[in-house]
Design a protein around this motif. Structure first.
Motif, PDB file in Angstrom:
ATOM      1  N   GLY A 281       0.832  -1.208   0.000  1.00 58.22           N
ATOM      2  CA  GLY A 281       0.000   0.000   0.000  1.00 58.22           C
ATOM      3  C   GLY A 281       0.860   1.248   0.000  1.00 58.22           C
ATOM      4  O   GLY A 281       0.598   2.197  -0.742  1.00 58.22           O
ATOM      5  N   GLU A 282       1.888   1.235   0.844  1.00 55.45           N
ATOM      6  CA  GLU A 282       2.756   2.419   0.928  1.00 55.45           C
ATOM      7  C   GLU A 282       3.527   2.643  -0.372  1.00 55.45           C
ATOM      8  O   GLU A 282       3.829   3.777  -0.727  1.00 55.45           O
ATOM      9  CB  GLU A 282       3.721   2.284   2.104  1.00 55.45           C
ATOM     10  CG  GLU A 282       2.993   2.437   3.441  1.00 55.45           C
ATOM     11  CD  GLU A 282       3.927   2.411   4.623  1.00 55.45           C
ATOM     12  OE1 GLU A 282       4.925   1.692   4.568  1.00 55.45           O
ATOM     13  OE2 GLU A 282       3.626   3.102   5.607  1.00 55.45           O
ATOM     14  N   LEU A 283       3.826   1.556  -1.060  1.00 55.28           N
ATOM     15  CA  LEU A 283       4.533   1.674  -2.341  1.00 55.28           C
ATOM     16  C   LEU A 283       3.586   2.064  -3.471  1.00 55.28           C
ATOM     17  O   LEU A 283       4.013   2.273  -4.605  1.00 55.28           O
ATOM     18  CB  LEU A 283       5.226   0.353  -2.687  1.00 55.28           C
ATOM     19  CG  LEU A 283       6.427  -0.022  -1.808  1.00 55.28           C
ATOM     20  CD1 LEU A 283       6.778  -1.492  -1.981  1.00 55.28           C
ATOM     21  CD2 LEU A 283       7.632   0.838  -2.153  1.00 55.28           C
ATOM     22  N   GLY A 284       2.292   2.142  -3.146  1.00 59.84           N
ATOM     23  CA  GLY A 284       1.308   2.543  -4.159  1.00 59.84           C
ATOM     24  C   GLY A 284       1.135   1.504  -5.254  1.00 59.84           C
ATOM     25  O   GLY A 284       0.824   1.850  -6.394  1.00 59.84           O
TER      26      GLY A 284
END
Lengths: 410, 253
Positions: A281-284
C-alpha cells in the motif's frame, strides 16, 4: 469505670495532638514549597531581565536570592529542560561556586538511596547539558545500571547528544539483554545525528534484534543506499528482521521492494504478512490489489486490518478488484471489500453511474446494497441534488430501492 | 489497437425512433421516459426474447415495465426496424471507418439488439452501418456483461453510452471504457472519472482522442497511460503515505 474514662480522655488528647502536629507539618511543607517556588521564580525573573548582562553581574543578582537555598533546590532549578541557556549557565556557576562541580560528578557516578538516585539523575542532566568532559562515561555507566530509571535517564541523554560517541553507546545498548531494544531504538530515532551509515553497518549484526532495529531505523534515511541489503533481510531467518526489512522497504523502496512484499504475503508469521501487505500500500502498488485482496480473509485479524489499510492506501483505482471480492466465498473478504469501497469514497460514484443507466440490472443494485450495508451508510440529500434534475430523481429511487437511510443535507 | 463500439445510444439514434413509437402507443408520454439504448442483458426493458425475470431489473425511468414491454413488442413487430434509425452524429461513422483503415485498428460493433421481423439484427445492423459510411463492419450481437465480452475479445478500449456497461468493463476486464455521455449532468462524467472511466460528450470527441492516442509515442508512455491522461483520469497511485517516524513506542512487532 474510672480507668476507662481516663483511657478515653488520654486517647482523645493524643489524637488531637497528633492531628495538630500533622496539620502543622503539612502547613510547614506547603509553606516551604511555596517559598521554594517563589525563590525559583524570583531567580529566573531576575536572570531573565539580565540575560544580556555579563556572567558576574548575573551571579551577583541571584546570589542574595539563593543564599539560603539548598543544593538540591539549585540542582532542581538547573536541571529543568525549559530553563534558558543563560539562566542554566548562571545556576551551574553558582553550584560550582558553592559546592564545586565535582560534587555533581560524584552524584552522577553512583547512588545508594532513593534520594541519591534523584541526585544522580539530576546531576546527569546538568552535566550532559553542560557538556562536561566525563559526561559520556557517566551516561554509559548509567545505562548499565540495574535501576531502570537511571538507565532510562542515561539513554535519553545519550539520545539527545551531538557527540558521535553517544551513538556508539546507544548502539551497544541495543544489543544489551538488560535493556528494552525498542526503548533504545526510540532514543536512536530521536538522535539529532545522521545515523544512516552506522545503522547500515549493523544490518549484518549477529544479534537479530540489532538487525531488526537497524532495518527499522533506516526508514528515516531514504537516501541511504540500503535497498539491496534490506531485500536480503526479507529472507532472514528471524521474522522480526523480515518484518523490519519489509516495513522500511515500504517507505524507501522501489519496484523490487514490491516484489519482496509479494513474496512475504505468504509468510507463516502473521505480523510479517501484515507489514508486507501494508508495504504494498505504501509503495502505491495498486497493480497488486488482486494479490492483497485475499488477505482481507486472513486468519489473523491484524493481517485483515492491514489488508484493508493497504487497499485504501492504493486509492480509488482498486475499486474493480474490491467489487469482484463482493462475491467471494469468505465473508471476511466480502465485508472487508465492501468496507474499503466505502472508505475510498467511490460508492457515491457507483450509485451515480447506476442511476444514470436506464433500468440498471438487479444484480448491480444488489451489489450496491451489499457495499452500503457494510457501514450503515446514510446518504445526504446533497447526493440527489448534485445529480441534477434528470439523474437526481433516479438516484433517489435507486437509494430507496437499496433501503438506505436519507438524512438532510448539512 | 483493438476497439469495440456500442451501437444504440452511442452511434445509432435508437431513442428518437423509440420515442416516436412510444408517442404513437401512449400519447402524451414523456420522451425522456424512453430508453436511450438496449440493455446488454437482453431485456430488461421488456424487449422480446428475454429470459431475464422482470423483477431482477430495476425500473428507474418513468415508463412502466408493462409500457416498455408493449413498446418493444410494437417495435419488434416491424420489419427491419433497426435500419430505420438515424446516425446520432452524422458523418461520425464515415470518419471512424476512415480512421480504422488508415490506422489499421481492429474494430467491432457490439450490440444487444433484440431481433425484429425481417432479417437478423446482425444483418440489419450491417446494412445500416454500411449505409452510414462504415463499409465493411464486424458486428457482434451478444447479451451479457460487456466486461466479460471485452475480456474475451482482449479489447483495449470499449466505447459505450451506458454507464453500467462501462462499470462492467472496469470490473471484468483490463480494457478501458469510454463513456459517451451527451447529457448535461455534470456529476455523471465526474463520477465516471473517479472510477477510472473516461467520459466524452460526443463520438467526434472520442475519435479525436483515439486519433491522438494512436500517434507515435514520443514520451515512452504506454497507450493506456496516454489514454488516461487524455481523458483526465488519475494516473496510477504513487506512494500512499508520507514518511513518518520509524519507531513505534512499544513492541517489537
Amino acid at each position: 469505670m474510672m480507668w476507662l474514662d481516663s483511657v478515653l480522655f488520654v486517647t482523645v488528647v493524643l489524637a488531637i495532638v497528633a492531628w495538630a502536629a500533622l496539620s502543622a507539618y503539612i502547613l510547614r511543607v506547603e509553606r516551604q514549597r511555596e517559598a521554594t517556588a517563589a525563590t525559583l521564580a524570583a531567580t529566573l525573573a531576575s536572570l531573565q531581565t539580565l540575560q544580556a548582562a555579563p556572567v558576574d553581574e548575573r551571579l551577583a543578582a541571584i546570589r542574595p536570592i539563593l543564599q539560603a537555598c539548598t543544593r538540591e533546590l539549585l540542582m532542581h532549578a538547573a536541571a529543568e529542560r525549559d530553563v534558558p541557556d543563560h539562566a542554566f549557565e548562571s545556576l551551574v556557576l553558582l553550584l560550582n561556586e558553592r559546592w564545586g562541580i565535582d560534587s555533581l560528578v560524584r552524584d552522577a557516578g553512583a547512588h545508594a538511596s532513593s534520594r541519591d538516585k534523584w541526585r544522580r539523575m539530576t546531576a546527569l542532566r546538568i552535566l550532559a547539558r553542560r557538556g562536561h568532559a566525563q559526561t559520556l562515561d557517566l551516561l554509559a555507566r548509567a545505562t548499565d545500571d540495574t535501576d531502570v530509571d537511571v538507565a532510562a535517564t542515561g539513554l535519553a541523554l545519550l539520545g539527545r547528544s551531538h557527540d558521535p560517541m553517544a551513538v556508539d553507546a546507544l548502539l551497544a545498548a541495543l544489543a544489551s539483554p538488560r535493556l528494552s531494544p525498542s526503548r533504545v531504538a526510540v532514543y536512536l530515532d530521536q538522535s539529532p545525528q545522521h545515523l544512516g551509515s552506522r545503522l547500515t553497518a549493523l544490518l549484518g549484526h549477529a544479534e537479530p534484534v540489532v538487525r531488526q532495529w537497524a532495518a527499522t531505523l533506516l526508514a528515516r534515511y531514504p537516501d541511504e543506499p540500503v535497498e539491496a541489503r534490506l531485500l536480503e533481510l526479507t529472507h532472514d531467518a528471524d521474522p522480526r528482521v523480515r518484518k523490519a526489512a519489509i516495513q522500511t522497504l515500504g517507505r524507501i523502496g522501489s519496484d523490487d521492494a514490491g516484489d519482496s512484499a509479494i513474496q512475504l504475503l505468504t509468510d507463516p508469521v502473521p505480523y510479517v504478512r501484515a507489514h508486507a501487505v501494508r508495504a504494498l500500500g505504501e509503495l502505491g502498488r495498486s497493480d497488486q490489489a488482486d494479490r492483497v485482496s485475499p488477505l482481507l480473509g486472513d486468519g489473523d485479524w491484524w493481517v485483515r486490518l492491514a489488508a484493508r489499510e493497504s487497499l485504501e492506501m492504493m486509492g480509488a483505482e482498486v475499486w474493480p478488484v474490491l467489487v469482484r471480492c463482493l462475491d467471494h466465498r469468505d465473508k471476511f473478504v466480502r465485508n472487508g471489500a465492501a468496507e474499503v469501497v466505502q472508505n475510498l469514497g467511490v460508492l457515491d460514484s457507483l450509485i451515480m453511474l447506476e442511476a444514470a443507466t436506464d433500468n440498471p440490472a438487479g444484480t448491480k443494485v444488489a451489489m450496491l446494497r451489499r457495499i452500503a450495508s457494510a457501514g450503515g451508510v446514510r446518504f445526504t440529500e446533497s447526493l440527489v441534488e448534485r445529480a441534477g434534475p434528470v439523474v437526481g430523481p433516479r438516484v433517489r429511487r435507486l437509494l430507496d430501492t437499496m433501503g438506505l437511510e436519507h438524512v438532510e443535507a448539512v | 489497437m483493438r476497439l469495440a463500439f456500442d451501437l444504440d445510444g452511442t452511434v445509432a439514434d435508437m431513442h428518437s425512433a423509440l420515442a416516436r413509437e412510444a408517442r404513437r402507443l401512449f400519447p402524451g408520454i414523456d420522451a425522456n421516459a424512453v430508453p436511450r439504448s438496449t440493455s446488454p442483458e437482453g431485456d430488461g426493458t421488456g424487449t422480446p426474447g428475454s429470459d431475464t425475470p422482470e423483477e431482477t431489473r430495476i425500473s428507474i425511468g418513468s415508463l412502466s415495465s408493462r409500457q416498455q414491454r408493449e413498446l418493444w413488442d410494437a417495435v419488434c413487430g416491424q420489419e427491419n426496424w433497426w435500419e430505420t434509425l438515424a446516425e446520432i452524429e452524422p458523418g461520425s461513422l464515415a470518419r471512424l471507418y476512415r480512421l480504422v483503415r488508415e490506422r489499421k485498428w481492429e474494430l467491432m460493433f457490439v450490440t444487444s439488439r433484440p431481433e425484429t421481423r425481417g432479417d437478423t439484427a446482425q444483418a440489419q445492423s450491417y446494412r445500416w452501418l454500411a449505409a452510414q459510411g462504415y463499409e465493411t463492419p464486424s458486428i457482434f450481437v451478444v447479451h451479457g456483461s460487456r466486461g466479460k465480452i471485452a475480456a474475451a475479445l482482449a479489447l483495449d478500449i470499449l466505447v459505450d453510452d451506458r454507464p453500467e456497461n462501462c462499470l462492467d468493463v472496469a470490473i471484468d476486464s483490463s480494457a478501458r471504457a469510454i463513456l459517451v455521455w451527451r447529457g448535461d449532468e455534470g456529476k455523471v462524467p465526474a463520477s465516471a472519472r473517479q472510477l477510472g472511466i473516461g467520459s466524452v460528450g460526443s463520438i467526434h470527441e472520442c475519435l479525436d482522442i483515439l486519433e491522438a492516442l494512436d500517434r507515435p509515442d514520443t514520451e515512452g508512455v504506454g497507450v493506456i497511460d496516454r489514454l488516461k491522461r487524455m481523458l483526465g483520469l488519475k494516473s496510477a497511485g504513487g506512494r500512499g503515505q508520507g514518511r513518518s517516524a520509524a519507531v513505534p513506542q512499544t513492541s517489537a512487532r
